[in-house]
Scaffold this motif. Structure first.
Motif, mmCIF file in Angstrom:
data_model
loop_
_atom_site.group_PDB
_atom_site.id
_atom_site.type_symbol
_atom_site.label_atom_id
_atom_site.label_comp_id
_atom_site.label_asym_id
_atom_site.label_seq_id
_atom_site.Cartn_x
_atom_site.Cartn_y
_atom_site.Cartn_z
ATOM 1 N N PHE A 83 1.029 -1.285 0.081
ATOM 2 C CA PHE A 83 0.144 0.205 0.356
ATOM 3 C C PHE A 83 1.357 1.206 0.155
ATOM 4 C CE2 PHE A 83 -3.357 -2.597 2.134
ATOM 5 C CZ PHE A 83 -4.265 -2.584 1.065
ATOM 6 N N HIS A 84 2.055 1.577 0.762
ATOM 7 C CA HIS A 84 2.972 2.409 0.822
ATOM 8 C C HIS A 84 3.113 2.443 -0.565
ATOM 9 C CE1 HIS A 84 6.064 5.116 2.173
ATOM 10 N NE2 HIS A 84 7.295 4.963 1.441
ATOM 11 N N ASN A 85 3.779 1.480 -1.057
ATOM 12 C CA ASN A 85 4.628 1.594 -2.475
ATOM 13 C C ASN A 85 4.015 2.352 -3.949
ATOM 14 O OD1 ASN A 85 6.910 0.419 -2.105
ATOM 15 N ND2 ASN A 85 6.260 -1.571 -2.255
ATOM 16 N N ILE A 86 2.257 1.573 -3.694
ATOM 17 C CA ILE A 86 1.310 2.159 -4.294
ATOM 18 C C ILE A 86 0.820 3.336 -3.938
ATOM 19 C CG2 ILE A 86 -1.185 2.469 -5.290
ATOM 20 C CD1 ILE A 86 -0.857 -0.897 -4.874
ATOM 21 N N LYS A 87 1.048 4.282 -3.384
ATOM 22 C CA LYS A 87 0.776 5.390 -2.405
ATOM 23 C C LYS A 87 1.507 5.897 -2.877
ATOM 24 C CE LYS A 87 -1.879 4.769 1.703
ATOM 25 N NZ LYS A 87 -1.824 4.791 2.849
ATOM 26 N N THR A 88 3.315 6.140 -2.602
ATOM 27 C CA THR A 88 4.012 6.811 -3.656
ATOM 28 C C THR A 88 3.662 6.764 -4.831
ATOM 29 O OG1 THR A 88 5.232 5.550 -1.282
ATOM 30 C CG2 THR A 88 6.478 6.476 -3.478
ATOM 31 N N ALA A 89 4.022 5.950 -5.602
ATOM 32 C CA ALA A 89 3.932 5.923 -6.756
ATOM 33 C C ALA A 89 2.907 7.033 -7.606
ATOM 34 C CB ALA A 89 3.178 4.405 -7.434
ATOM 35 N N LEU A 90 1.550 6.601 -6.938
ATOM 36 C CA LEU A 90 0.353 7.397 -7.064
ATOM 37 C C LEU A 90 0.719 9.243 -6.964
ATOM 38 C CD1 LEU A 90 -2.567 5.790 -5.936
ATOM 39 C CD2 LEU A 90 -1.723 5.690 -8.920
ATOM 40 N N ASN A 91 1.036 9.310 -5.355
ATOM 41 C CA ASN A 91 1.859 10.603 -5.622
ATOM 42 C C ASN A 91 3.091 11.304 -6.508
ATOM 43 O OD1 ASN A 91 0.024 10.663 -3.171
ATOM 44 N ND2 ASN A 91 1.565 10.306 -1.637
ATOM 45 N N ASN A 92 3.600 10.204 -7.148
ATOM 46 C CA ASN A 92 4.485 11.004 -7.616
ATOM 47 C C ASN A 92 4.426 10.884 -9.527
ATOM 48 O OD1 ASN A 92 6.349 11.087 -5.591
ATOM 49 N ND2 ASN A 92 7.199 9.296 -5.308
ATOM 50 N N ALA A 93 3.483 10.149 -9.633
ATOM 51 C CA ALA A 93 2.718 10.346 -10.626
ATOM 52 C C ALA A 93 2.484 11.602 -11.232
ATOM 53 C CB ALA A 93 1.444 9.107 -11.139
ATOM 54 N N PRO A 94 2.329 11.862 -12.584
ATOM 55 C CA PRO A 94 2.266 13.525 -13.437
ATOM 56 C C PRO A 94 0.164 13.290 -13.487
ATOM 57 C CG PRO A 94 3.645 12.682 -14.896
ATOM 58 C CD PRO A 94 3.336 11.526 -13.404
ATOM 59 N N ARG A 95 -0.016 14.679 -12.930
ATOM 60 C CA ARG A 95 -1.594 14.349 -12.621
ATOM 61 C C ARG A 95 -2.062 13.877 -13.829
ATOM 62 N NH1 ARG A 95 -5.216 19.259 -10.571
ATOM 63 N NH2 ARG A 95 -6.964 18.533 -12.045
ATOM 64 N N ASN A 96 -1.323 14.341 -15.396
ATOM 65 C CA ASN A 96 -2.336 13.802 -16.281
ATOM 66 C C ASN A 96 -2.115 12.329 -16.395
ATOM 67 O OD1 ASN A 96 -0.067 13.940 -17.164
ATOM 68 N ND2 ASN A 96 -0.768 14.286 -19.338
ATOM 69 N N PHE A 134 -8.784 -2.346 -0.019
ATOM 70 C CA PHE A 134 -7.299 -2.362 -1.326
ATOM 71 C C PHE A 134 -8.116 -0.824 -1.267
ATOM 72 C CE2 PHE A 134 -6.755 -0.120 -4.837
ATOM 73 C CZ PHE A 134 -4.648 -1.021 -5.281
ATOM 74 N N CYS A 135 -8.659 -0.454 -1.926
ATOM 75 C CA CYS A 135 -9.127 1.493 -1.372
ATOM 76 C C CYS A 135 -8.315 2.230 -0.131
ATOM 77 C CB CYS A 135 -10.537 1.796 -1.841
ATOM 78 S SG CYS A 135 -11.123 0.919 -3.828
ATOM 79 N N GLN A 136 -8.578 0.905 0.752
ATOM 80 C CA GLN A 136 -8.943 1.555 1.886
ATOM 81 C C GLN A 136 -7.112 1.816 2.067
ATOM 82 O OE1 GLN A 136 -10.983 -0.496 4.525
ATOM 83 N NE2 GLN A 136 -12.739 0.824 4.415
ATOM 84 N N GLY A 137 -6.897 0.667 2.036
ATOM 85 C CA GLY A 137 -5.347 0.872 2.364
ATOM 86 C C GLY A 137 -4.708 2.007 1.001
ATOM 87 N N VAL A 138 -4.412 1.851 0.455
ATOM 88 C CA VAL A 138 -4.462 3.150 -1.127
ATOM 89 C C VAL A 138 -5.249 4.231 -0.229
ATOM 90 C CG1 VAL A 138 -3.271 3.908 -2.776
ATOM 91 C CG2 VAL A 138 -3.467 0.879 -2.366
ATOM 92 N N GLY A 139 -6.098 4.631 0.049
ATOM 93 C CA GLY A 139 -6.620 6.208 0.494
ATOM 94 C C GLY A 139 -7.483 6.633 -0.644
ATOM 95 N N LEU A 140 -7.823 5.680 -1.251
ATOM 96 C CA LEU A 140 -8.687 5.795 -2.926
ATOM 97 C C LEU A 140 -10.273 5.568 -2.142
ATOM 98 C CD1 LEU A 140 -6.641 3.851 -5.902
ATOM 99 C CD2 LEU A 140 -7.105 5.821 -5.064
ATOM 100 N N LYS A 141 -10.760 6.455 -3.130
ATOM 101 C CA LYS A 141 -12.589 6.545 -3.195
ATOM 102 C C LYS A 141 -12.616 5.055 -3.078
ATOM 103 C CE LYS A 141 -13.489 11.321 -4.537
ATOM 104 N NZ LYS A 141 -13.788 11.605 -5.403
ATOM 105 N N ASP A 142 -13.779 4.538 -2.594
ATOM 106 C CA ASP A 142 -14.463 3.028 -2.801
ATOM 107 C C ASP A 142 -14.896 2.582 -4.268
ATOM 108 O OD1 ASP A 142 -13.860 3.021 -0.147
ATOM 109 O OD2 ASP A 142 -16.050 2.894 0.246
ATOM 110 N N SER A 143 -14.945 3.825 -4.703
ATOM 111 C CA SER A 143 -15.580 3.492 -6.161
ATOM 112 C C SER A 143 -14.730 2.635 -6.852
ATOM 113 C CB SER A 143 -15.656 4.687 -6.952
ATOM 114 O OG SER A 143 -14.921 5.255 -6.718
ATOM 115 N N PHE A 144 -13.428 3.217 -6.819
ATOM 116 C CA PHE A 144 -12.289 2.765 -7.607
ATOM 117 C C PHE A 144 -11.755 0.887 -7.231
ATOM 118 C CE2 PHE A 144 -10.762 7.068 -7.308
ATOM 119 C CZ PHE A 144 -10.393 7.372 -8.553
#
Length: 79
Positions: free
Chosen positions: A7-20, A45-55
């Protein structure tokens, strides 16, 4: 690798991704870690990564797609 590290690795990747490129990166990370996250629900998964449940639907789709990609020769270790 435990779920919290993933979850930490995914969060980091998402935070570093260009907006588009956020959605592309999210899908790539879901595919990359699909095998390690077989036993969790889309909601977990969504809770662990901090995404909305809709993902959660996207997570389920990518987990299913991963099996097809691997059958075609993809090595998720290379992602």
């Amino acid at each position: 690798m435990n779920e919290q590290v993933i979850f930490h690795n995914i969060k980091t990747a998402l935070n570093n991704a260009p907006r588009n490129q956020f959605t592309v990166e999210m899908h790539l990370q879901m595919i990359k870690y699909a095998d390690n996250l077989k036993s969790i629900t889309a909601k977990e998964f969504c809770q662990g990564v901090g995404l909305k449940d809709s993902f959660g639907t996207e997570f389920s789709k990518m987990r299913n797609l991963t099996q097809r990609l691997k059958a075609a020769g993809l090595s998720t270790d290379l992602l």
